[in-house]
Design a protein around this motif. Structure first.
Motif, mmCIF file in Angstrom:
data_model
loop_
_atom_site.group_PDB
_atom_site.id
_atom_site.type_symbol
_atom_site.label_atom_id
_atom_site.label_comp_id
_atom_site.label_asym_id
_atom_site.label_seq_id
_atom_site.Cartn_x
_atom_site.Cartn_y
_atom_site.Cartn_z
ATOM 1 N N GLN A 65 -5.706 -2.996 5.014
ATOM 2 C CA GLN A 65 -4.623 -2.122 4.544
ATOM 3 C C GLN A 65 -4.803 -0.724 5.117
ATOM 4 O OE1 GLN A 65 -3.614 -2.602 0.249
ATOM 5 N NE2 GLN A 65 -4.933 -4.385 0.399
ATOM 6 N N CYS B 117 2.714 0.966 -7.429
ATOM 7 C CA CYS B 117 2.630 -0.222 -6.596
ATOM 8 C C CYS B 117 3.138 -1.439 -7.359
ATOM 9 C CB CYS B 117 1.181 -0.469 -6.212
ATOM 10 S SG CYS B 117 0.783 0.144 -4.602
ATOM 11 N N SER C 64 0.879 -1.170 0.000
ATOM 12 C CA SER C 64 0.000 0.000 0.000
ATOM 13 C C SER C 64 0.917 1.219 0.000
ATOM 14 C CB SER C 64 -0.864 0.064 1.260
ATOM 15 O OG SER C 64 -1.444 -1.170 1.570
ATOM 16 N N ILE D 294 -4.370 1.259 -2.372
ATOM 17 C CA ILE D 294 -4.446 -0.111 -1.849
ATOM 18 C C ILE D 294 -4.437 -1.164 -2.967
ATOM 19 C CG2 ILE D 294 -5.614 0.541 0.312
ATOM 20 C CD1 ILE D 294 -8.257 -0.332 -0.909
#
Ligand code: SAH
Ligand code: SF4
Length: 385
Positions: free
Chosen positions: A145, A368, A92, A113
């Motif tokens: 998260q 991410c 995250s 997330i």
């Protein structure tokens, strides 16, 4: 494994407590411990009778995400790498609304997330899909998260305060944390690892919990779901009552360009995607965002401005230009700043509402998937124990 308490709605929990002959106010007390006080331990719930704590422990699990790695300072973008019960890793990213980088203190934060371990969609530029898809995240793993970041920040601020006073104290356990005075996370973007709409049911269940006043308390308009363009699910999402925001990872304004970097475009070509976006607009009356990563020599040519502008006008969408974050092992590179600016100007001169992400320090802002990939590769290169 017992069902995780964080996958339950208020009504689910109410049903169980009623069956156990508990008064209805206990529901609020349990939820307060889980979502406000961030307790991870049944025994921390001191205003509940011991017998109820035992029943809860027998009936439900509470499996907090384990923080394995954190990057970034508390006042800037921070990446959190989590280990799940099956030892899979997800991440995250916490982004301050006004990055401290520019000297603006802010307590508003957006949390990015993840929804899957890995990703099956295999976009050519993306770290998340490099090792394929492993599994969907469960409802509680998505919800936690947000809670785990809140816990980590509270622990951090306790530690900073204590450290500031000169004594070297051990970190407090999450269950011992003081009640929340304020929340760190006020916006959520579902732009982490995985394709959120491919894990539709768990995603929606988790977002409803994060949105609920008894749960995360984050307004639906402050929650953005990003998709690579799963047409049937976009239509389904349009029919949901919640006003979640939608972002489309476009990255190519013609089928020819998009197909090269996003295999999903073969299944759902732009014409179908645009129709589904129209439908979303009609149902929600909300502006969609088109995300467009700029990759040198792939989609940054000025010939792309016109088709992209046409699409943005048709969908009444704004365009977010994002300079590509280079991924180790992949050949793609970020265009020069002058090229990025020229691309932006090309859109603006056509009357498109567009922004270009210009922040520095993109090594930590990186999309991410990269921290997990790096960690997994480092672990794989370690000698076996
Ligand atoms: N699967 C969803 C959500 C996760 S990806 C989707 O594709 O929309 C979140 C965003 O990060 C997407 O827009 C994706 O295209 C972008 N992204 C992936 N890798 C990137 C990289 N190396 N640099 C910049 N953006 C990237
Ligand atoms: Fe999956 Fe999104 Fe990455 Fe594409 S960009 S591989 S859909 S996470």
């Amino acid at each position: 494994m017992k069902p995780d308490i964080k996958s339950l709605t208020e009504a689910d929990l109410g049903g169980s407590l009623q069956q156990w002959g508990q008064p209805s106010y206990r529901v609020g007390q349990v939820l307060d411990w889980v979502y406000r006080r961030l307790a991870t331990d049944w025994d921390a719930m001191t205003n509940l009778p011991k017998s109820l704590r035992q029943r809860l422990a027998d009936g439900f699990g509470h499996y907090p995400l384990e923080l394995v790695r954190k990057q970034g300072a508390q006042d800037a973008t921070q990446k959190f790498l989590w280990r799940l019960q099956d030892r899979s890793l997800v991440e995250s990213v916490l982004i301050p609304a006004n990055p401290a980088l520019y000297g603006d203190a802010s307590d508003r934060h957006t949390l990015c997330i993840s929804t899957q371990v890995g990703c099956a969609y295999g976009c050519k530029f993306c770290a998340s899909g490099l090792d394929g898809w492993k599994r969907n995240l469960g409802v509680a793993e998505i919800v936690d998260q947000v809670l785990a970041v809140e816990r980590a920040r509270r622990v951090e601020s306790c530690t900073v305060n204590v450290a500031g006073s000169g004594s070297a104290a051990a970190q407090p356990a999450a269950g011992d944390l003081p009640p929340a005075t304020g929340r760190t996370v006020n916006n959520i973007v579902v732009m982490g690892m995985g394709e959120p709409l491919a894990n539709y049911d768990n995603l929606l269940a988790a977002l409803r919990i994060l949105n609920a006043p008894w749960g995360g308390g984050i307004g639906a308009r402050k929650i953005t779901i990003s998709t690579s363009g799963l047409v049937p699910q976009i239509r389904k999402l349009a029919d949901e009552p919640q006003q979640f925001r939608l972002a489309i990872s476009l990255h190519g304004a013609t089928d020819q360009v998009r197909e090269k970097i996003m295999p999903v475009n073969r299944k759902y070509p732009l014409a179908q995607l645009a129709d589904a976006c129209d439908y979303y607009q009609q149902r929600k009356g909300r502006m969609i965002t088109l995300e467009y990563i700029l990759i040198a020599g792939v989609n940054d040519g000025l010939d792309q401005s016109q088709p992209l502008a046409d699409l943005a006008h048709r969908l009444n969408a704004k365009v977010n230009l994002i300079p590509y974050n280079e991924v180790e092992g992949l050949p793609w590179v970020r265009p020069e700043e002058s090229v990025q600016e020229a691309f932006l100007a090309g859109l603006e001169s056509r009357g498109v509402v567009a922004t270009l992400r210009r922040e520095k320090g993109h090594d930590i802002d990186a999309a991410c998937g990269q921290l997990r990939l790096k960690t997994e590769r480092e672990m794989a290169s370690l000698p076996a124990p």
